[in-house]
Design a protein around this motif. Structure first.
Motif, PDB file in Angstrom:
ATOM      1  N   SER A   1       7.450  19.574   8.282  1.00 28.55           N
ATOM      2  CA  SER A   1       6.671  20.178   7.273  1.00 28.55           C
ATOM      3  C   SER A   1       5.605  19.206   6.468  1.00 28.55           C
ATOM      4  N   LYS A   2       4.521  19.743   6.596  1.00 31.42           N
ATOM      5  CA  LYS A   2       3.331  19.244   5.846  1.00 31.42           C
ATOM      6  C   LYS A   2       3.632  18.871   4.426  1.00 31.42           C
ATOM      7  N   ARG A   3       4.442  19.958   3.848  1.00 31.28           N
ATOM      8  CA  ARG A   3       4.380  19.911   2.370  1.00 31.28           C
ATOM      9  C   ARG A   3       5.687  18.787   2.167  1.00 31.28           C
ATOM     10  N   ARG A   4       6.519  18.830   2.947  1.00 36.22           N
ATOM     11  CA  ARG A   4       7.485  17.804   2.844  1.00 36.22           C
ATOM     12  C   ARG A   4       7.142  16.310   3.210  1.00 36.22           C
ATOM     13  N   GLU A   5       5.992  16.089   3.976  1.00 41.22           N
ATOM     14  CA  GLU A   5       5.393  14.767   4.391  1.00 41.22           C
ATOM     15  C   GLU A   5       4.852  14.408   3.029  1.00 41.22           C
ATOM     16  N   VAL A   6       3.805  15.362   2.533  1.00 45.27           N
ATOM     17  CA  VAL A   6       3.272  15.032   1.196  1.00 45.27           C
ATOM     18  C   VAL A   6       4.221  14.541  -0.024  1.00 45.27           C
ATOM     19  N   ASN A   7       5.497  15.285  -0.028  1.00 46.75           N
ATOM     20  CA  ASN A   7       6.467  14.897  -1.053  1.00 46.75           C
ATOM     21  C   ASN A   7       6.859  13.571  -0.640  1.00 46.75           C
ATOM     22  N   ILE A   8       7.174  13.314   0.305  1.00 46.68           N
ATOM     23  CA  ILE A   8       7.941  12.022   0.834  1.00 46.68           C
ATOM     24  C   ILE A   8       6.980  10.785   0.697  1.00 46.68           C
ATOM     25  N   ARG A   9       5.926  10.957   0.965  1.00 45.40           N
ATOM     26  CA  ARG A   9       4.901   9.979   0.572  1.00 45.40           C
ATOM     27  C   ARG A   9       4.740   9.574  -0.759  1.00 45.40           C
ATOM     28  N   TRP A  10       4.460  10.658  -1.596  1.00 49.04           N
ATOM     29  CA  TRP A  10       4.418  10.446  -3.049  1.00 49.04           C
ATOM     30  C   TRP A  10       5.755   9.685  -3.714  1.00 49.04           C
ATOM     31  N   ARG A  11       6.574  10.197  -3.297  1.00 51.44           N
ATOM     32  CA  ARG A  11       7.961   9.705  -3.995  1.00 51.44           C
ATOM     33  C   ARG A  11       8.310   8.305  -3.609  1.00 51.44           C
ATOM     34  N   PHE A  12       7.920   7.978  -2.321  1.00 52.48           N
ATOM     35  CA  PHE A  12       7.909   6.543  -1.861  1.00 52.48           C
ATOM     36  C   PHE A  12       7.056   5.599  -2.884  1.00 52.48           C
ATOM     37  N   PHE A  13       5.738   6.092  -3.002  1.00 49.53           N
ATOM     38  CA  PHE A  13       4.642   5.547  -3.674  1.00 49.53           C
ATOM     39  C   PHE A  13       5.109   5.270  -5.178  1.00 49.53           C
ATOM     40  N   CYS A  14       5.727   6.454  -5.871  1.00 48.11           N
ATOM     41  CA  CYS A  14       6.017   6.352  -7.176  1.00 48.11           C
ATOM     42  C   CYS A  14       7.148   5.480  -7.392  1.00 48.11           C
ATOM     43  N   GLY A  15       8.194   5.436  -6.406  1.00 47.23           N
ATOM     44  CA  GLY A  15       9.436   4.771  -6.582  1.00 47.23           C
ATOM     45  C   GLY A  15       9.172   3.044  -6.485  1.00 47.23           C
ATOM     46  N   GLN A  16       8.107   3.034  -5.668  1.00 51.14           N
ATOM     47  CA  GLN A  16       7.874   1.484  -5.330  1.00 51.14           C
ATOM     48  C   GLN A  16       7.135   0.843  -6.052  1.00 51.14           C
ATOM     49  N   TRP A  17       6.045   1.683  -6.699  1.00 55.85           N
ATOM     50  CA  TRP A  17       5.135   0.727  -7.717  1.00 55.85           C
ATOM     51  C   TRP A  17       5.827   0.613  -9.111  1.00 55.85           C
ATOM     52  N   LYS A  18       6.975   1.331  -9.286  1.00 57.20           N
ATOM     53  CA  LYS A  18       7.730   1.176 -10.537  1.00 57.20           C
ATOM     54  C   LYS A  18       8.777   0.119 -10.522  1.00 57.20           C
ATOM     55  N   LYS A  19       8.918  -0.455  -9.364  1.00 59.14           N
ATOM     56  CA  LYS A  19       9.548  -1.743  -8.872  1.00 59.14           C
ATOM     57  C   LYS A  19       8.902  -2.914  -8.701  1.00 59.14           C
ATOM     58  N   THR A  20       7.599  -2.893  -9.190  1.00 54.56           N
ATOM     59  CA  THR A  20       6.809  -4.069  -9.015  1.00 54.56           C
ATOM     60  C   THR A  20       6.210  -4.718 -10.290  1.00 54.56           C
ATOM     61  N   TYR A  21       6.263  -5.969 -10.500  1.00 54.37           N
ATOM     62  CA  TYR A  21       5.970  -6.435 -11.935  1.00 54.37           C
ATOM     63  C   TYR A  21       4.215  -6.602 -11.796  1.00 54.37           C
ATOM     64  N   PRO A  22       3.582  -6.178 -12.978  1.00 52.61           N
ATOM     65  CA  PRO A  22       2.244  -6.128 -12.798  1.00 52.61           C
ATOM     66  C   PRO A  22       1.642  -7.579 -13.672  1.00 52.61           C
TER      67      PRO A  22
END
Length: 346
Positions: free
Chosen positions: A173-194
């Motif tokens: 599902s394209k909607r599910r693909e959008v959600n998975i990509r954004w969930r990965f993006f938000c989850g990983q930048w929050k584990k990164t030190y600026p």
């Protein structure tokens, strides 16, 4: 439902918080917690009297207890104070990471669902890709390459039309693909030190680039101050613990208040303070912009490194260096060997 705090209790808590912030060892830490206390109590005063105000009051009380423990040289609490003040956690961390999450000069990627305006996949800026690909900027140590960022590991194989799962189970599902990509993006930048600032090899390019991207701490030279606190500023060794205790006892006998561990720095830089700031340097990545001959800024590359004084969690404990054997040690070894042979003969 608990009763909301009175006006006298709020004022008393505010004064106690300022009093503890005044004991902090560094001028930047004191200024940071002064401003933070003012913002916290403005929000507390503007909140309607009720359960929300009670919860905010208790949260500030916990912050006051943590400040007291930090001033009493409790390791975990002092590290928390440093992380809050230098953007390793808390609201300041999001402010420091915000310029790396998007680039206004780069157009948005094409939509995954053409009819949905908000179906754009996340865009990884070159700075964010470099940070997520370096172990020096990751909280968990897990890094991701450009290929993994383009196709997240959490994305099922059904999204690829060339895979066997796509032919067997059908398209994802394209909607599910959008959600998975954004969930990965938000989850990983929050584990990164600026980083605290952006370093450019060209001195002429650094101010303009920082101003255009919105790096708020670019001109404050906080990284240089942390380096100075992490290194010994003088050749004088740190004062022993008993000497600091005698110094505080003399102050108490003279009528003055006893100083905390951080206010005896004039007796010599303490090992506790130097090591805490060295560990803080291990959580501050240094991002350096490489010069490029092309005019396209998207193709620029960035180097991620740590300060030479930094102590990174992945660093291994160095091997113990034994001193060379001198003539006295050889004499004792020979005597021990002779006594062992004599005992065996008996």
């Amino acid at each position: 439902m608990p009763f909301p705090p009175s006006k006298e209790a709020i004022v008393s808590l505010y004064r106690s918080l300022l009093r503890e912030a005044k004991r902090l060892p560094h001028a930047y830490l004191r200024q940071f917690y002064y401003l933070r206390a003012q913002d916290e109590f403005r929000r507390l005063a503007s909140t309607d009297r009720g359960g929300m105000q009670v919860r905010k009051f208790h949260r500030i009380s916990k912050e006051l207890s943590r400040l007291r423990r930090a001033n009493d040289s409790v390791l975990a609490d002092f590290n928390h104070i440093l992380d809050m003040a230098y953007g390793r956690k808390g609201p300041l961390r999001y402010i420091l990471m915000k310029p790396f999450l998007s680039d206004p000069t780069v157009p948005l990627p094409p939509r995954i669902i053409p009819m949905m305006p908000k179906s754009h996949p996340p865009h990884y800026t070159p700075e964010l890709s470099a940070l997520m690909g370096s172990p020096f900027a990751r909280m968990t140590g897990k890094t991701y390459s450009e290929k993994e960022l383009h196709r997240p590991p959490t994305l099922p194989l059904r999204s690829d039309p060339r895979s066997d799962d796509y032919r067997i189970f059908g398209p994802l599902s394209k909607r599910r693909e959008v959600n998975i990509r954004w969930r990965f993006f938000c989850g990983q930048w929050k584990k990164t030190y600026p980083p605290l600032e952006l370093t450019a090899l060209s001195a002429e390019d650094s101010p303009s680039l920082a101003l255009r991207r919105g790096f708020v701490l670019q001109k404050m030279n906080l990284l240089q101050e942390v380096r100075a606190l992490a290194s010994s500023s003088s050749n004088k060794p740190p004062a022993p613990r008993r000497q600091r205790e005698v110094f505080n006892t003399d102050l108490a006998a003279s009528g003055a208040t006893s100083l905390s561990f951080s206010h005896t720095l004039h007796l010599g830089p303490t090992r506790f303070m130097r090591r805490r700031y060295k560990q803080l340097l291990g959580r501050i990545p240094i991002i350096t912009r490489r010069p490029s001959t092309t005019q396209d800024e998207v193709s620029l590359t960035y180097d991620i490194s740590l300060d030479p004084l930094a102590i990174h969690p992945s660093d291994q404990r160095p091997e113990r260096c034994w001193a060379d054997v001198d003539a006295v040690d050889c004499a004792w070894l020979a005597f021990d060997e002779a006594m062992t042979k004599k005992t065996e003969k008996l």
